[in-house]
Every structure is written in C-alpha cells, then in structure tokens.
Design an enzyme around this catalytic site. Structure first.
Site, PDB file in Angstrom:
ATOM      1  N   HIS A 235       0.857  -1.191   0.000  1.00 39.31           N
ATOM      2  CA  HIS A 235       0.000   0.000   0.000  1.00 39.31           C
ATOM      3  C   HIS A 235       0.890   1.237   0.000  1.00 39.31           C
ATOM      4  O   HIS A 235       1.876   1.287   0.724  1.00 39.31           O
ATOM      5  CB  HIS A 235      -0.874  -0.016   1.266  1.00 39.31           C
ATOM      6  CG  HIS A 235      -1.927   1.028   1.274  1.00 39.31           C
ATOM      7  ND1 HIS A 235      -1.673   2.352   1.540  1.00 39.31           N
ATOM      8  CD2 HIS A 235      -3.261   0.954   1.022  1.00 39.31           C
ATOM      9  CE1 HIS A 235      -2.806   3.041   1.462  1.00 39.31           C
ATOM     10  NE2 HIS A 235      -3.776   2.218   1.145  1.00 39.31           N
ATOM     11  N   HIS A 300      -7.599  -0.145  -4.282  1.00 37.31           N
ATOM     12  CA  HIS A 300      -8.458   0.691  -3.426  1.00 37.31           C
ATOM     13  C   HIS A 300      -8.954   1.841  -4.284  1.00 37.31           C
ATOM     14  O   HIS A 300      -8.127   2.596  -4.809  1.00 37.31           O
ATOM     15  CB  HIS A 300      -7.658   1.313  -2.279  1.00 37.31           C
ATOM     16  CG  HIS A 300      -7.277   0.355  -1.202  1.00 37.31           C
ATOM     17  ND1 HIS A 300      -6.546   0.752  -0.098  1.00 37.31           N
ATOM     18  CD2 HIS A 300      -7.534  -0.955  -1.031  1.00 37.31           C
ATOM     19  CE1 HIS A 300      -6.358  -0.289   0.699  1.00 37.31           C
ATOM     20  NE2 HIS A 300      -6.939  -1.344   0.159  1.00 37.31           N
ATOM     21  N   HIS A 354     -12.871   3.865   1.889  1.00 38.50           N
ATOM     22  CA  HIS A 354     -13.450   4.934   2.722  1.00 38.50           C
ATOM     23  C   HIS A 354     -14.820   5.356   2.172  1.00 38.50           C
ATOM     24  O   HIS A 354     -15.238   4.911   1.118  1.00 38.50           O
ATOM     25  CB  HIS A 354     -12.542   6.162   2.800  1.00 38.50           C
ATOM     26  CG  HIS A 354     -11.171   5.813   3.332  1.00 38.50           C
ATOM     27  ND1 HIS A 354     -10.177   6.722   3.469  1.00 38.50           N
ATOM     28  CD2 HIS A 354     -10.655   4.641   3.775  1.00 38.50           C
ATOM     29  CE1 HIS A 354      -9.090   6.127   3.962  1.00 38.50           C
ATOM     30  NE2 HIS A 354      -9.367   4.863   4.149  1.00 38.50           N
TER      31      HIS A 354
HETATM   32  C1  DNO Z   1      -6.628   2.997   5.350  1.00 39.41           C
HETATM   33  C2  DNO Z   1      -5.991   1.826   4.805  1.00 39.41           C
HETATM   34  C3  DNO Z   1      -4.594   1.553   5.350  1.00 39.41           C
HETATM   35  C4  DNO Z   1      -4.088   0.248   4.787  1.00 39.41           C
HETATM   36  C5  DNO Z   1      -2.711  -0.108   5.207  1.00 39.41           C
HETATM   37  C6  DNO Z   1      -2.225  -1.282   4.427  1.00 39.41           C
HETATM   38  O1  DNO Z   1      -7.782   3.184   5.207  1.00 39.41           O
HETATM   39  O2  DNO Z   1      -5.978   1.877   3.433  1.00 39.41           O
HETATM   40  O3  DNO Z   1      -4.663   1.457   6.731  1.00 39.41           O
HETATM   41  O4  DNO Z   1      -4.897  -0.780   5.213  1.00 39.41           O
HETATM   42  O5  DNO Z   1      -1.850   0.951   5.061  1.00 39.41           O
HETATM   43  O6  DNO Z   1      -1.191  -1.907   5.089  1.00 39.41           O
END
Ligand code: DNO
Length: 396
Positions: A235, A300, A354
């Site tokens: 990520h 995402h 989100h």
């Molecule tokens: C937030 C997420 C992050 C993600 C981590 C992956 O909403 O996208 O917390 O899970 O960074 O390791």
C-alpha cells in the site's frame, strides 16, 4: 470480465456485520486477524476460524489487509530477523488456507494519517481531511518536534501559529488523538511521549536507508510468497509525502517502479490506492494503472480533492482529483488481458475505499472512513461506472 468487488471487514467488533455485507452484492471480504499482536505468527487454526465465519455468511476471504510489518523490520534493528521469519511463516500458513493476496505497508511509525475525521461538506455529510495547517500546528506546538518549522513553507508556519492560538484544549486533544491514536487498520496507537521515542528510532534512517530496508524485506519475503502462490500488494504512503521528518519511500510512480524492478518477481506487487497516490499531483493515475498493470494485485478506489498548499479532503468516489473513469478503463483492460493470457491468479479485487458519514451513519458509532452507507454509495457508483465501461468496451 469485471473486477472483483470486495468489502473491508474489521472482524467481530465491526459495526458493519458480515450479514450486512452480504446484502451489498460483493463477492469477497478483505480482512485481517486484528486481535493478533503485531509480530506474532498467524497460526493456521486462527486463520481458519476467521475464514469459517466469513464463509458461513456466504462470502469468502479474498485479501488479507494487512499483515502489519513490525517496526524492527522497518528500522532493521532489534529482533528484525525473527520478525521476518514469522512474517514468512504467516504467509505460508495463509497459503495453506487457500488465501493468496496479502496487502502491507512500509510507512514508518504511523499508518495513514488525517487531522480531521468530521469535516463537513456543504451537503451535510462528514468527510476525512488532512489539513496541512492543523498538522503543522500539531507538529510545532503539541509534539514540539525540534526543527519542525524547517519542514513547512513560512506561510504555512504563520498560518499554523494563528490556528494554534485559536485552538481550545479539547480540540488540541482531539487533533492529537486523530493523528496518534491509530485510525482503523493501523495496529498501533501512541501517546505523545511514546511517539517522540518512536520518532527518535528514525534519527539515523533517511530516505535511502529506509528504501534499502524495504528492498531487503521484500527480497526476503517475495521468494517465500512466490513459492506458495501468494501475491504481495504494498500500500502506498498516505499521505504521499514526508511527514514529521520521517522518510517516505512509496509515494510516487517512480518509487513503485523502483521497488518492482528491485525485486523483479510477479509475487512482488502493488495495492493500487487511487486515494493515496492521487494526493500527489505528479502521479498520473491513469498512466500508472496502465504502466503498472501487470503488478497490481489489489485495488483501493477512492478520490481526494487537494488544495494548493498540500491539504486534502476525501471527495465522492467519482469526483475530486482522480480520473476514475480513466482508471477503471485501464484496470479493466488489464483484467481482460489477464483472463485471456494468464493461467492462474487472474483476479483483480477492488474495494470502495473509505466513505463519507451520511444519513444513518451520522448517528451511529462508525470506524472513521469505514461507514456502511457512505461506502455503499461509493460501491454503487463504482459498480455503475464499471458496468458502463465494460459495455462500452464490448461495443468497440
Ligand atoms: C486505510 C488503509 C490503510 C491500509 C494499510 C495497508 O484506510 O488503506 O490502513 O490498510 O496501510 O497496510
């Protein structure tokens, strides 16, 4: 030919239950064993137990988000060798249970960071926001980090002084807790004092060194992942620029390209987070989706709206600075290619990342960013876009 729709579930304490999620039309669940302390092995029994709950609800465990990377690994100090061995063991155990996609991040000390969790948009919904002036005020006056002022433009420091003068005690505490207490998915939270100590562990680690640590770690885990059929998905930094004097090594396309070239194994791949990469204006998201396509193992989808000084808030999924249509088109082109050419691992799971707090979300206790209705609105918009793009591709 569609991308696989998934939804993040934080486990038994998540206010959005598996039975709720089943109603949303997603196929897969994105989750982790959040109750296991960072650095411990995930045993097969514990993985299976979690998996059983998901399957009992008519869903399946599509992606692990995340196996957290212990700070000792990032700083390559203390017990890092043991933690890497445990990480490898967890990967093998996940593969034993048939799970083949694992997300992680390499952000020093803090996972994702926001200053405001209830920023009102004109239509009445609440959004998450990273306000650079508030963040600078935290850094200068609450954290009191030595030399903090050098990290910001003079105009931002002046604005932060004024901001701090007007900040009440309660608001100062809220700002501190928003930044340090750990947002959903971040497995660590800190008090101001703990945090100062943690920051000090990076005194001797600059950008170059952290990059070496990341590459060394991936060199150690990618062969294990490859041998058991797991795809790793890193990520990006959120936000994608250095904060609090800490180095950042996965913020831009160049960072991603370097990591992929450094460990040139298909197991070493990316989580393509449009919300995180999209905050940095220099990232051409559509071009990135095209150029990085074959190494994108997880997606995402969300959008942010940035201003000229570096603040941003989370916009509606199809609005803001991200060209979601262009991104979707590029991802679907890759999905089609994979289905035609690849023999295994053709899945491209995405989740609506989100969501605003809206309607009933506003009166419920929700995990910041992980509301039911706000995210569902994002999912509906993204699925509509996806269907439209697929149809148009069939016509051409
Ligand atoms: C937030 C997420 C992050 C993600 C981590 C992956 O909403 O996208 O917390 O899970 O960074 O390791």
């Amino acid at each position: 030919m569609a991308l696989e729709a998934t939804w993040r579930w934080f486990g038994g304490n998540d206010p959005v239950s598996l039975t709720d999620i089943r109603q949303l039309g997603v196929e897969g669940i994105v989750t982790a064993l959040h109750h296991i302390p960072n650095g411990a092995v995930w045993e097969v029994g514990a993985i299976k137990e979690h998996q059983k709950q998901i399957e009992a609800a008519g869903l399946y465990w599509s992606v692990v988000e995340s196996i957290p990377v212990h700070e000792d690994i990032k700083t390559r100090s203390g017990n890092y060798k043991q933690y890497i061995q445990r990480y490898q063991e967890t990967l093998i155990n996940l593969a034993t249970c048939g799970i083949d996609t694992v997300c992680y991040n390499f952000m020093p000390v803090l996972d994702w960071t926001r200053t405001h969790l209830d920023y009102r948009l004109p239509n009445g919904v609440k959004a998450l926001k990273f306000d650079l002036v508030a963040f600078c005020a935290f850094d200068l006056f609450l954290l009191q980090r030595p030399k903090a002022a050098a990290s910001y433009a003079t105009t931002t420091v002046e604005a932060a002084e004024n901001y701090y003068k007007q900040l009440g005690e309660e608001q100062a505490q809220q700002l501190t807790s928003n930044i340090l207490a750990g947002l959903p998915g971040a497995e660590e939270g800190y008090t101001l004092n703990d945090f100062r100590e943690k920051l000090a562990t990076y005194d001797q680690i600059d950008d170059k060194k952290l990059r070496q640590h990341l590459y060394a770690f991936v060199e150690e885990i990618a062969p294990v992942a490859a041998s058991v059929g797991i795809k790793l998905a890193i990520h990006p930094d959120d936000p994608p620029f250095p904060i609090l004097g800490l180095p950042r090594v996965l913020s831009t396309e160049a960072d991603a390209q370097m990591l992929l070239a450094q460990v040139n194994s298909p197991a070493n791949g990316l989580c393509f987070c449009t919300g995180s990469y999209g905050v940095y204006e220099g990232n051409d998201l559509v071009g990135m989706a095209q150029r990085l396509a074959s190494r994108i193992h997880f997606i995402h989808l969300r959008s942010t709206k940035r201003d000229e000084i570096g603040s941003f808030y989370e916009a509606d999924h199809l609005e803001g600075d991200v060209d979601m249509y262009g991104v979707m088109k590029a991802l679907l082109a890759e999905q089609i290619r994979r289905k035609q050419v690849e023999v295994s691992h053709t899945r491209m799971p995405f989740r609506p990342d989100h969501g605003h707090q809206m309607l009933d979300d506003l009166s419920k206790k929700t995990n910041p960013g992980y509301t039911a209705i706000g995210r569902m609105k994002g999912l509906a918009a993204l699925q509509g876009l996806q269907k439209g793009v697929i149809k148009s591709l069939e016509l051409t």
